[in-house]
Design a protein around this motif. Sequence first.
Motif, PDB file in Angstrom:
ATOM      1  N   MET A  67       0.837  -1.184   0.000  1.00 29.72           N
ATOM      2  CA  MET A  67       0.000   0.000   0.000  1.00 29.72           C
ATOM      3  C   MET A  67       0.883   1.248   0.000  1.00 29.72           C
ATOM      4  SD  MET A  67      -2.868   1.110   2.805  1.00 29.72           S
ATOM      5  CE  MET A  67      -4.185   2.194   2.301  1.00 29.72           C
ATOM      6  N   ARG A  68       0.375   2.307  -0.634  1.00 30.28           N
ATOM      7  CA  ARG A  68       1.096   3.580  -0.649  1.00 30.28           C
ATOM      8  C   ARG A  68       0.171   4.686  -0.157  1.00 30.28           C
ATOM      9  NH1 ARG A  68       5.356   6.510  -4.236  1.00 30.28           N
ATOM     10  NH2 ARG A  68       4.566   8.636  -4.049  1.00 30.28           N
ATOM     11  N   ILE A  69       0.686   5.510   0.769  1.00 28.76           N
ATOM     12  CA  ILE A  69      -0.092   6.621   1.306  1.00 28.76           C
ATOM     13  C   ILE A  69       0.667   7.913   1.028  1.00 28.76           C
ATOM     14  CG2 ILE A  69      -1.161   7.625   3.368  1.00 28.76           C
ATOM     15  CD1 ILE A  69      -1.309   4.847   4.600  1.00 28.76           C
ATOM     16  N   ASP A  70       0.082   8.803   0.256  1.00 26.54           N
ATOM     17  CA  ASP A  70       0.656  10.121  -0.002  1.00 26.54           C
ATOM     18  C   ASP A  70      -0.096  11.153   0.817  1.00 26.54           C
ATOM     19  OD1 ASP A  70       1.063   8.553  -2.815  1.00 26.54           O
ATOM     20  OD2 ASP A  70       2.658  10.031  -2.504  1.00 26.54           O
ATOM     21  N   ILE A  71       0.628  11.880   1.659  1.00 22.65           N
ATOM     22  CA  ILE A  71      -0.021  12.876   2.503  1.00 22.65           C
ATOM     23  C   ILE A  71       0.413  14.268   2.048  1.00 22.65           C
ATOM     24  CG2 ILE A  71      -0.471  13.667   4.854  1.00 22.65           C
ATOM     25  CD1 ILE A  71       0.294  10.925   5.888  1.00 22.65           C
ATOM     26  N   ILE A  72      -0.573  15.109   1.755  1.00 28.10           N
ATOM     27  CA  ILE A  72      -0.291  16.469   1.291  1.00 28.10           C
ATOM     28  C   ILE A  72      -0.531  17.426   2.449  1.00 28.10           C
ATOM     29  CG2 ILE A  72      -0.880  18.232  -0.415  1.00 28.10           C
ATOM     30  CD1 ILE A  72      -2.061  15.972  -2.162  1.00 28.10           C
ATOM     31  N   SER A  73       0.507  18.222   2.769  1.00 32.40           N
ATOM     32  CA  SER A  73       0.455  19.008   4.001  1.00 32.40           C
ATOM     33  C   SER A  73       1.098  20.374   3.836  1.00 32.40           C
ATOM     34  CB  SER A  73       1.187  18.231   5.097  1.00 32.40           C
ATOM     35  OG  SER A  73       1.478  19.055   6.188  1.00 32.40           O
ATOM     36  N   ALA A  74       0.548  21.346   4.551  1.00 31.20           N
ATOM     37  CA  ALA A  74       1.153  22.677   4.600  1.00 31.20           C
ATOM     38  C   ALA A  74       2.213  22.747   5.696  1.00 31.20           C
ATOM     39  CB  ALA A  74       0.064  23.727   4.854  1.00 31.20           C
ATOM     40  N   LEU A  82      -9.083  20.533  15.443  1.00 30.15           N
ATOM     41  CA  LEU A  82      -7.630  20.610  15.570  1.00 30.15           C
ATOM     42  C   LEU A  82      -7.140  21.825  14.771  1.00 30.15           C
ATOM     43  CD1 LEU A  82      -7.013  16.838  14.827  1.00 30.15           C
ATOM     44  CD2 LEU A  82      -6.932  17.927  17.076  1.00 30.15           C
ATOM     45  N   SER A  83      -5.891  22.204  15.008  1.00 29.67           N
ATOM     46  CA  SER A  83      -5.334  23.365  14.298  1.00 29.67           C
ATOM     47  C   SER A  83      -5.107  23.066  12.819  1.00 29.67           C
ATOM     48  CB  SER A  83      -4.008  23.778  14.923  1.00 29.67           C
ATOM     49  OG  SER A  83      -4.157  23.895  16.303  1.00 29.67           O
ATOM     50  N   GLY A  84      -4.987  21.800  12.503  1.00 27.22           N
ATOM     51  CA  GLY A  84      -4.783  21.409  11.113  1.00 27.22           C
ATOM     52  C   GLY A  84      -5.059  19.933  10.975  1.00 27.22           C
ATOM     53  N   ASN A  96      -3.567   2.387  -3.168  1.00 26.66           N
ATOM     54  CA  ASN A  96      -2.936   3.696  -2.978  1.00 26.66           C
ATOM     55  C   ASN A  96      -3.978   4.714  -2.547  1.00 26.66           C
ATOM     56  OD1 ASN A  96      -0.502   2.640  -4.157  1.00 26.66           O
ATOM     57  ND2 ASN A  96      -1.495   2.903  -6.143  1.00 26.66           N
ATOM     58  N   ILE A  97      -3.618   5.549  -1.568  1.00 26.44           N
ATOM     59  CA  ILE A  97      -4.520   6.635  -1.179  1.00 26.44           C
ATOM     60  C   ILE A  97      -3.751   7.948  -1.012  1.00 26.44           C
ATOM     61  CG2 ILE A  97      -6.209   5.119  -0.044  1.00 26.44           C
ATOM     62  CD1 ILE A  97      -5.138   6.002   2.656  1.00 26.44           C
ATOM     63  N   ILE A  98      -4.464   9.027  -1.233  1.00 24.63           N
ATOM     64  CA  ILE A  98      -3.936  10.366  -0.957  1.00 24.63           C
ATOM     65  C   ILE A  98      -4.715  10.906   0.238  1.00 24.63           C
ATOM     66  CG2 ILE A  98      -3.846  12.762  -1.804  1.00 24.63           C
ATOM     67  CD1 ILE A  98      -3.529  11.627  -4.655  1.00 24.63           C
ATOM     68  N   ILE A  99      -3.996  11.544   1.166  1.00 26.51           N
ATOM     69  CA  ILE A  99      -4.663  12.214   2.289  1.00 26.51           C
ATOM     70  C   ILE A  99      -4.279  13.693   2.245  1.00 26.51           C
ATOM     71  CG2 ILE A  99      -5.044  12.290   4.773  1.00 26.51           C
ATOM     72  CD1 ILE A  99      -4.025   9.422   4.989  1.00 26.51           C
ATOM     73  N   LEU A 100      -5.278  14.540   2.154  1.00 23.17           N
ATOM     74  CA  LEU A 100      -5.048  15.990   2.136  1.00 23.17           C
ATOM     75  C   LEU A 100      -5.378  16.567   3.510  1.00 23.17           C
ATOM     76  CD1 LEU A 100      -4.608  18.760   0.672  1.00 23.17           C
ATOM     77  CD2 LEU A 100      -7.030  18.643   0.010  1.00 23.17           C
ATOM     78  N   CYS A 101      -4.416  17.317   4.083  1.00 27.37           N
ATOM     79  CA  CYS A 101      -4.630  17.928   5.395  1.00 27.37           C
ATOM     80  C   CYS A 101      -5.132  19.359   5.220  1.00 27.37           C
ATOM     81  CB  CYS A 101      -3.321  17.961   6.176  1.00 27.37           C
ATOM     82  SG  CYS A 101      -2.532  16.357   6.319  1.00 27.37           S
ATOM     83  N   GLY A 102      -6.214  19.685   5.877  1.00 27.12           N
ATOM     84  CA  GLY A 102      -6.763  21.040   5.794  1.00 27.12           C
ATOM     85  C   GLY A 102      -6.114  21.967   6.809  1.00 27.12           C
ATOM     86  N   HIS A 103      -6.206  23.260   6.531  1.00 30.89           N
ATOM     87  CA  HIS A 103      -5.731  24.295   7.465  1.00 30.89           C
ATOM     88  C   HIS A 103      -6.636  25.509   7.365  1.00 30.89           C
ATOM     89  CE1 HIS A 103      -1.996  23.515   9.606  1.00 30.89           C
ATOM     90  NE2 HIS A 103      -1.898  22.509   8.750  1.00 30.89           N
ATOM     91  N   TYR A 104      -6.451  26.416   8.278  1.00 28.78           N
ATOM     92  CA  TYR A 104      -7.205  27.674   8.293  1.00 28.78           C
ATOM     93  C   TYR A 104      -8.696  27.377   8.278  1.00 28.78           C
ATOM     94  CZ  TYR A 104      -2.546  28.609   6.511  1.00 28.78           C
ATOM     95  OH  TYR A 104      -1.211  28.592   6.331  1.00 28.78           O
ATOM     96  N   LYS A 105      -9.432  28.069   7.420  1.00 27.17           N
ATOM     97  CA  LYS A 105     -10.881  27.832   7.330  1.00 27.17           C
ATOM     98  C   LYS A 105     -11.196  26.674   6.389  1.00 27.17           C
ATOM     99  CE  LYS A 105     -12.602  30.595  10.215  1.00 27.17           C
ATOM    100  NZ  LYS A 105     -13.344  30.024  11.351  1.00 27.17           N
ATOM    101  N   GLY A 106     -10.172  26.002   5.918  1.00 22.07           N
ATOM    102  CA  GLY A 106     -10.411  24.870   5.026  1.00 22.07           C
ATOM    103  C   GLY A 106      -9.957  25.157   3.610  1.00 22.07           C
ATOM    104  N   VAL A 107     -10.302  24.259   2.707  1.00 19.43           N
ATOM    105  CA  VAL A 107      -9.891  24.392   1.304  1.00 19.43           C
ATOM    106  C   VAL A 107     -11.031  24.982   0.479  1.00 19.43           C
ATOM    107  CG1 VAL A 107      -8.262  22.463   1.356  1.00 19.43           C
ATOM    108  CG2 VAL A 107     -10.641  22.028   0.739  1.00 19.43           C
ATOM    109  N   ASP A 108     -10.676  25.629  -0.605  1.00 22.79           N
ATOM    110  CA  ASP A 108     -11.645  26.094  -1.600  1.00 22.79           C
ATOM    111  C   ASP A 108     -12.592  24.930  -1.926  1.00 22.79           C
ATOM    112  OD1 ASP A 108     -12.771  26.630  -4.288  1.00 22.79           O
ATOM    113  OD2 ASP A 108     -11.359  28.315  -4.333  1.00 22.79           O
ATOM    114  N   GLN A 109     -13.877  25.187  -1.898  1.00 22.37           N
ATOM    115  CA  GLN A 109     -14.868  24.124  -2.105  1.00 22.37           C
ATOM    116  C   GLN A 109     -14.628  23.345  -3.398  1.00 22.37           C
ATOM    117  OE1 GLN A 109     -17.196  22.851  -0.096  1.00 22.37           O
ATOM    118  NE2 GLN A 109     -17.764  21.397  -1.718  1.00 22.37           N
ATOM    119  N   ARG A 110     -14.045  24.009  -4.406  1.00 24.15           N
ATOM    120  CA  ARG A 110     -13.839  23.325  -5.687  1.00 24.15           C
ATOM    121  C   ARG A 110     -12.816  22.190  -5.589  1.00 24.15           C
ATOM    122  NH1 ARG A 110     -13.121  28.954  -8.675  1.00 24.15           N
ATOM    123  NH2 ARG A 110     -12.152  29.260  -6.640  1.00 24.15           N
ATOM    124  N   VAL A 111     -11.900  22.264  -4.598  1.00 20.61           N
ATOM    125  CA  VAL A 111     -10.984  21.135  -4.360  1.00 20.61           C
ATOM    126  C   VAL A 111     -11.812  19.919  -3.972  1.00 20.61           C
ATOM    127  CG1 VAL A 111      -9.209  20.210  -2.807  1.00 20.61           C
ATOM    128  CG2 VAL A 111      -9.024  22.568  -3.638  1.00 20.61           C
TER     129      VAL A 111
END
Length: 225
Positions: free
Chosen positions: A1-8, A137-139, A106-121
């Motif tokens: 399995m592969r996990i890609d995590i996208i983070s600020a 949580l803070s993020g 395979n999965i991608i995990i996107l971490c949110g921050h602030y007020k969140g992501v643009d709804q179009r994402v």
Amino acid sequence: MRIDIISAVPSLLESPFADSILQRAQTKGIVTVKIHDLRDYTNNKHRKIDDYAFGGGAGMVMTIQPIADCINKLKEERHYDEVIYMTPDGERLTQTMSNQMSALGNIIILCGHYKGVDQRVRDLFITKEITIGDYVLSGGELAAAVLADSIIRLIPGVLNDETSALTDSFQDDLLAPPVYTRPAEYEGKKVPEILLSGDQQKIETWRMDQAQKRTAKLRPDLLKE
Ligand code: ADE
């Protein structure tokens, strides 16, 4: 399995995968975890990943460009079964969900921050939105680490003793029974006699009974169905 995590804030995700079971799972080649710094995908010189919300209001919103570019690049490289967004307004994570996800490729995990992501994402890329509980949580990084941990430990071969995941709390909608180790007596408090009896059948019956009693006392909601 592969996990890609996208983070600020990728540094937040370093230590959870650098030790113990999650580290060993990677060394064994059972799982690959890749952390992607969202700022590496910006096309502005300030590496900015957020902007003011249209319509006003407090808080910044994560912009679509770096997220879209990162996800699209990953998708060019391989197929992903899920693109998951960690957010307090997602579906609440359960052991059942972790079990199901541990069978994915395979999965991608996107971490949110602030007020969140643009709804179009969310509209364009996200296939599953998950919260780890009704608190904010803070993020999304800590939540992503929780999700990845709960999935990885269920992949066959990750735990040395495979039955140890099967006897976890929640795995059969019951809390786990109490466990004891040496010494058999500590300041007058003794380990239940039956655990020292060597009678495996009786011990299993006792454990099941304890699990049921514990669940009825602490989490009666789990017994409802
Ligand atoms: N981001 C902020 N809070 C969160 C939560 N409770 N679950 C998942 N992601 C989050």
